[in-house]
Structure formats: C-alpha cells, structure tokens
Write a protein that holds these residues in place. Structure first.
Motif, short mmCIF file in Angstrom:
data_model
loop_
_atom_site.label_atom_id
_atom_site.label_comp_id
_atom_site.label_asym_id
_atom_site.label_seq_id
_atom_site.Cartn_x
_atom_site.Cartn_y
_atom_site.Cartn_z
N VAL A 196 0.85 -1.20 0.00
CA VAL A 196 0.00 0.00 0.00
C VAL A 196 0.88 1.24 0.00
CG1 VAL A 196 -1.76 1.27 1.27
CG2 VAL A 196 -1.81 -1.24 1.22
N LYS A 197 0.69 2.12 -0.97
CA LYS A 197 1.49 3.34 -1.08
C LYS A 197 0.72 4.56 -0.59
CE LYS A 197 4.08 1.48 -4.99
NZ LYS A 197 4.41 1.63 -6.43
N SER A 198 -0.58 4.53 -0.73
CA SER A 198 -1.41 5.63 -0.23
C SER A 198 -2.82 5.10 -0.04
CB SER A 198 -1.42 6.81 -1.21
OG SER A 198 -2.05 6.46 -2.43
N VAL A 199 -3.56 5.74 0.85
CA VAL A 199 -4.95 5.39 1.10
C VAL A 199 -5.74 6.69 1.14
CG1 VAL A 199 -6.60 4.32 2.69
CG2 VAL A 199 -4.31 3.33 2.42
N GLY A 200 -6.71 6.82 0.26
CA GLY A 200 -7.44 8.07 0.22
C GLY A 200 -8.91 7.90 -0.04
N ASN A 201 -9.65 8.95 0.26
CA ASN A 201 -11.07 8.96 -0.05
C ASN A 201 -11.52 10.40 -0.25
OD1 ASN A 201 -13.44 7.14 -0.30
ND2 ASN A 201 -14.29 8.56 1.18
N GLY A 202 -12.37 10.60 -1.25
CA GLY A 202 -12.85 11.94 -1.55
C GLY A 202 -14.32 11.93 -1.89
N MET A 203 -14.88 13.11 -1.98
CA MET A 203 -16.30 13.21 -2.26
C MET A 203 -16.63 14.53 -2.93
SD MET A 203 -19.50 12.90 0.37
CE MET A 203 -21.19 12.84 -0.28
N THR A 204 -17.52 14.47 -3.92
CA THR A 204 -18.17 15.66 -4.45
C THR A 204 -19.47 15.81 -3.68
OG1 THR A 204 -17.20 15.34 -6.64
CG2 THR A 204 -19.16 16.73 -6.49
N PHE A 205 -19.65 16.93 -3.00
CA PHE A 205 -20.74 17.08 -2.04
C PHE A 205 -22.04 17.49 -2.73
CE2 PHE A 205 -16.68 17.92 -0.07
CZ PHE A 205 -16.69 16.97 0.94
N LYS A 206 -23.15 17.18 -2.06
CA LYS A 206 -24.46 17.50 -2.62
C LYS A 206 -24.69 19.00 -2.72
CE LYS A 206 -26.90 13.23 -1.56
NZ LYS A 206 -28.05 12.59 -0.86
N ARG A 207 -24.02 19.74 -1.87
CA ARG A 207 -23.95 21.20 -2.02
C ARG A 207 -22.53 21.62 -1.68
NH1 ARG A 207 -23.25 23.68 2.74
NH2 ARG A 207 -24.24 22.83 4.64
N ASN A 208 -22.17 22.83 -2.04
CA ASN A 208 -20.82 23.29 -1.77
C ASN A 208 -20.56 23.41 -0.27
OD1 ASN A 208 -20.33 23.59 -4.52
ND2 ASN A 208 -21.08 25.70 -4.53
N LEU A 209 -19.33 23.09 0.15
CA LEU A 209 -18.91 23.38 1.51
C LEU A 209 -18.70 24.89 1.62
CD1 LEU A 209 -16.16 20.65 2.10
CD2 LEU A 209 -18.62 20.48 2.54
N CYS A 210 -19.29 25.49 2.65
CA CYS A 210 -19.17 26.94 2.84
C CYS A 210 -18.84 27.22 4.30
CB CYS A 210 -20.47 27.65 2.45
SG CYS A 210 -20.88 27.49 0.70
N GLY A 211 -17.61 27.60 4.56
CA GLY A 211 -17.24 27.98 5.91
C GLY A 211 -16.54 26.88 6.68
N PRO A 212 -15.90 27.25 7.80
CA PRO A 212 -15.11 26.30 8.60
C PRO A 212 -15.90 25.12 9.11
CG PRO A 212 -14.65 28.58 9.25
CD PRO A 212 -15.82 28.63 8.32
N ALA A 213 -17.16 25.32 9.52
CA ALA A 213 -17.93 24.20 10.09
C ALA A 213 -18.15 23.11 9.06
CB ALA A 213 -19.26 24.72 10.63
N ASP A 214 -18.55 23.49 7.84
CA ASP A 214 -18.75 22.51 6.77
C ASP A 214 -17.45 21.76 6.48
OD1 ASP A 214 -21.41 23.03 6.41
OD2 ASP A 214 -21.18 24.10 4.51
N ARG B 143 -14.82 21.31 8.36
CA ARG B 143 -14.42 20.44 9.47
C ARG B 143 -15.26 19.16 9.49
NH1 ARG B 143 -10.99 22.04 13.92
NH2 ARG B 143 -9.99 20.06 14.45
N HIS B 144 -16.58 19.29 9.26
CA HIS B 144 -17.44 18.11 9.20
C HIS B 144 -16.96 17.15 8.11
CE1 HIS B 144 -19.98 19.69 12.18
NE2 HIS B 144 -20.81 20.40 11.42
N ALA B 145 -16.67 17.70 6.93
CA ALA B 145 -16.24 16.86 5.81
C ALA B 145 -14.92 16.18 6.12
CB ALA B 145 -16.13 17.69 4.54
N LEU B 146 -13.96 16.91 6.66
CA LEU B 146 -12.67 16.32 7.00
C LEU B 146 -12.81 15.21 8.04
CD1 LEU B 146 -10.31 19.44 7.24
CD2 LEU B 146 -10.39 17.74 5.40
N THR B 147 -13.71 15.41 9.01
CA THR B 147 -13.91 14.41 10.06
C THR B 147 -14.36 13.09 9.47
OG1 THR B 147 -14.44 16.09 11.73
CG2 THR B 147 -15.25 13.85 12.12
N VAL B 148 -15.33 13.15 8.57
CA VAL B 148 -15.87 11.91 8.01
C VAL B 148 -14.89 11.27 7.02
CG1 VAL B 148 -17.77 10.93 6.68
CG2 VAL B 148 -18.23 12.70 8.37
N LEU B 149 -14.25 12.09 6.19
CA LEU B 149 -13.28 11.54 5.24
C LEU B 149 -12.10 10.90 5.97
CD1 LEU B 149 -13.28 14.45 2.65
CD2 LEU B 149 -14.05 12.12 2.20
N ALA B 150 -11.59 11.58 7.00
CA ALA B 150 -10.47 11.04 7.77
C ALA B 150 -10.86 9.75 8.49
CB ALA B 150 -9.97 12.07 8.77
#
Length: 422
Positions: free
Chosen positions: A247-265, A267-274
């Motif tokens: 294994v050289k890298s492990v990743g996950n990404g997402m195109t969101f149902k709406r745009n992330l706007c602001g620190p709270a959004d 942070r939520h996205a990073l929490t779930v992806l991580a």
C-alpha cells in the motif's frame, strides 16, 4: 536466457461495453456512462467508440460532453455488473498463468514467460486466443499488448484499439513507441507532460535520450524512472493473482451534494473523510506518516497540499488534525468547495515511522483513542457500514452519510487501482 513475455489485457470501453450488453440497440449511437447529476457526480465515467470519435472524454462534465455530442445517450453505472465481469475475465486469464496482476478493474498484466509454449505457437498468438475467449464468454472485447516488460505491454494495448493485439519487441519498440507523444508514456500526467515539453522533450524517444540529471531536476525521482521505462529498462515483476501490492497511499474523496461553505462545513467533511481513511489504514494493518488534502472549487480548479505528521498514525483524529492545519494554511475558509479528498501518505508497516525525541514534548500515541477507533471498527464489522459514525453525518445536506465505512470491496471507487481480487 529465456526472453520474458508480458501481456497487458485492457477491456475496450469497459463500463460502456458492459452497459451495452443490455442495450444492443444503442451500439451504433454515442453512449456514455455517467454519475448521478442530481448528486453532483455528473461526470463521464466511460464512453463508447462513436462517442470517443466525437471527442467525448472520461472525467469531463456532462454539459461539456453534450456540447460535443448533443445526441449523447447517458446511462447510469452498475458497479456490481462491472465486478462480475472483472471476475469472469480474470478467471479466463488464470487458465494460462498464475501471474495475473490487475492494474484496474478493466486491465490486467499476465506474465506468460513459462507457459505460452503450452498453448500457442507464439505469445502474440496466445494474446489472440485470449481476445477470442473473452469475447465468446462475455460479449466484450479486449486489446492486448505483448512485450518484454510491463510498461511496454501497457503501451502496446493502448496502441491499437478496439479488439487488437500489438507486439512490442526488442527489435521494433524504437520504431513503434519512440515517435509517440511523451504524454502517452505510462505515469506521465498533464503536469509532468508540460514540464517535459518545457525541456524540449516531446516524444517518448526524446524522453529515452534525455539526461537523467535533467529529468531528476524537473520531476524529482519520477524523472529518471520514466526515462528508464522509455528505454525499455522496466524489470518490475508481475505479481501472482491475489498477491497484495504494498500500500502506497490510502485516500477517499467526495463531491458534495452542495458546496462546503465555511469552517464548520469543512471540518465536518474532513472528520468523516479522515474516519474512512483511518479505517482503511487499520484494515490494511499500516500507518501513515503524512497527509494530503485535494480541494476542488466551484470553477473545477484543484489544489493539492500535503504535510508530514509528527508521528505515524492510523487514527482518524490525527489525520483530521493534519488536514485541518493544511486547510487553515492554504484555503480561504469562506470560499466554496465542490470536492474534497483526504489521502494518507508515507505508508509504513510500523507505527513509529518518524524519529523519536527524548524530550517531554515528543509526540505520543493515544491508547484511549486507539481503543475507541478499534471499537468502531468492530461495531461496523458486526452491524454494518452505517451502524456508527460521527454526529456530523446525521441530518446534514452534504451527503456525508454516504461515506459510512464499508467492508472490503464495498467502498472502493471503481476508478482506483485494484490491489487484489474483488
């Protein structure tokens, strides 16, 4: 010494071809398989030959494809069908050698050095036999490159499509491959291509002749490596079927149902992806010494940033913390984000991949957090992928609930390189 023979078998327009098995009436029309526009995954995943001739490209948006081809027929993907045919086709390959290494869901290398003589008069004849067997068993066509190494075999399967065999030998590779544009070289992406062209390297032959020091200066360690590949010096073995790739890298990404706007959004996205990336690290039994974030804005412009972690980890909290630091340093928080990816890098099989300090401020493991995240793994394994997760995924309008951890094979993106049998 016996000549080495490697085949690279590539299914032609795989997703689209599988879908057309159920829609034979569309074979002569322009057809593309695409993501769900309603979920903002509206990009082209695959296209058939008529669409390809009109310039439709994989990974472009639906509206871009429609501008080139107004009558383009769009079909949704059926991932279980693709896995089904992946298994059928690779079972056919295994009749001829145990060295079958998937490169993606529709491509595999076969080392037939010690077996081709048992079946055909030449390696190229065996490639023709494989094409016929796959077509008879599935209705799908493959193109096969036949060469003395993996890279040239891959270039051979790309050279002539669809449903063709191309022999790249020690005698002819300079004539066939060296005149090709450098962008067709394996592992030369858009950025590397532009840097090479800036150096006056425009063909694979010019890449083969380039000074290694110049390539190293422009592209880092990738430069001399692709130079060796262009000269036919690839000696990487074909792994046996089921033999895991490191294994050289492990990743996950997402195109969101709406745009992330602001620190709270964000942070939520990073929490779930991580959380998902960390679970995959633990599943592989590895640790990450660095993290990377890839951000795409509403204009489809993308940036990638990475940083070393103070200590190798497979905990979501550590990965998320590193990614948050990257976002704070490199992103204007109120600027909307369309897509976000978290990737764990510098993978190691040992938990302490960084130099330790004798001082009190040295990074330390968190045994309580380790126990907590292992408990999450156990709950998900027993009760299913959506049984437990971060509170931020509940009742949100970003689609984060769709990122709940899955079991092996369920949560892998079909565009990722396959690490072993699905």
């Amino acid at each position: 010494m016996e000549e080495r023979w490697v085949l690279h078998c590539d299914c032609n327009s795989f997703y689209a071809s599988v879908e057309l098995l159920a829609h034979p009436e569309l074979r002569q029309r322009c057809v593309a398989v695409c993501g769900d526009p309603e979920s903002r995954h509206g990009i082209i995943l695959a296209k058939n030959e008529p669409a390809k001739k009109l310039g439709v490209k994989t990974a472009e948006t639906i509206w871009q494809a429609k501008r080139k081809c107004p009558d383009l027929v769009l079909l949704p993907p059926h991932r279980e069908l693709y896995r089904k045919y992946y298994r059928i086709i690779n079972t056919i390959y295994q009749r001829y050698t145990d060295r079958v290494e998937p490169f993606s869901i529709d491509e595999s290398w076969l080392d037939v050095t010690g077996s081709w003589q048992l079946f055909e008069k030449s390696p190229a004849a065996l490639a023709d036999r494989l094409r016929a067997e796959v077509k008879a068993a599935t209705g799908l066509t493959i193109s096969v490159g036949v060469s003395f190494n993996k890279v040239f075999a891959k270039l051979g399967s790309d050279y002539k499509k669809p449903d063709a065999t191309t022999l790249i030998s020690r005698q002819n590779y300079r004539d066939i491959l060296w005149p090709l544009p450098v962008g067709q070289m394996l592992f030369v992406g858009r950025s590397a291509k532009e840097k090479l062209q800036g150096l006056g390297v425009r063909t694979i032959g010019e890449l083969a002749a380039a000074e290694p020091a110049m390539l190293q200066s422009a592209l880092g360690k990738l430069g001399p490596e692709i130079g060796r590949y262009a000269r036919g010096e690839d000696a990487e073995p074909v792994r046996r079927w089921g033999e895991a790739e490191p294994v050289k890298s492990v990743g996950n990404g997402m195109t969101f149902k709406r745009n992330l706007c602001g620190p709270a959004d964000i942070r939520h996205a990073l929490t779930v992806l991580a959380d998902e990336v960390a679970a995959r690290l633990r599943r592989h039994g590895v640790w990450a010494g660095a993290v990377q974030v890839t951000v795409r804005d509403t204009q489809l412009k993308t940036i990638t940033r990475q940083k070393q972690l103070p200590q190798a980890t497979h905990l979501a909290k550590d990965l998320e913390g590193g990614c948050w630091q990257l976002m704070q340093a490199n992103w204007e928080m109120q600027k909307p984000i369309r897509m976000l990816t978290v990737t764990a890098l510098s993978i190691t099989t040992e938990p302490f991949a960084v130099q330790q300090s004798f001082f009190e401020d040295a990074p330390r493991t968190d045994p309580k957090r380790e126990k907590l995240e292992q408990s999450l793994d156990a709950i998900r394994q027993k009760y299913g992928r959506a049984a437990i997760g971060a509170g931020s995924i509940l009742k949100n309008d970003l689609g984060l609930g769709e990122l709940a951890i899955g079991s092996p094979g369920e949560d892998e993106d079909l565009d990722e390189k396959v690490k072993g049998p699905l």
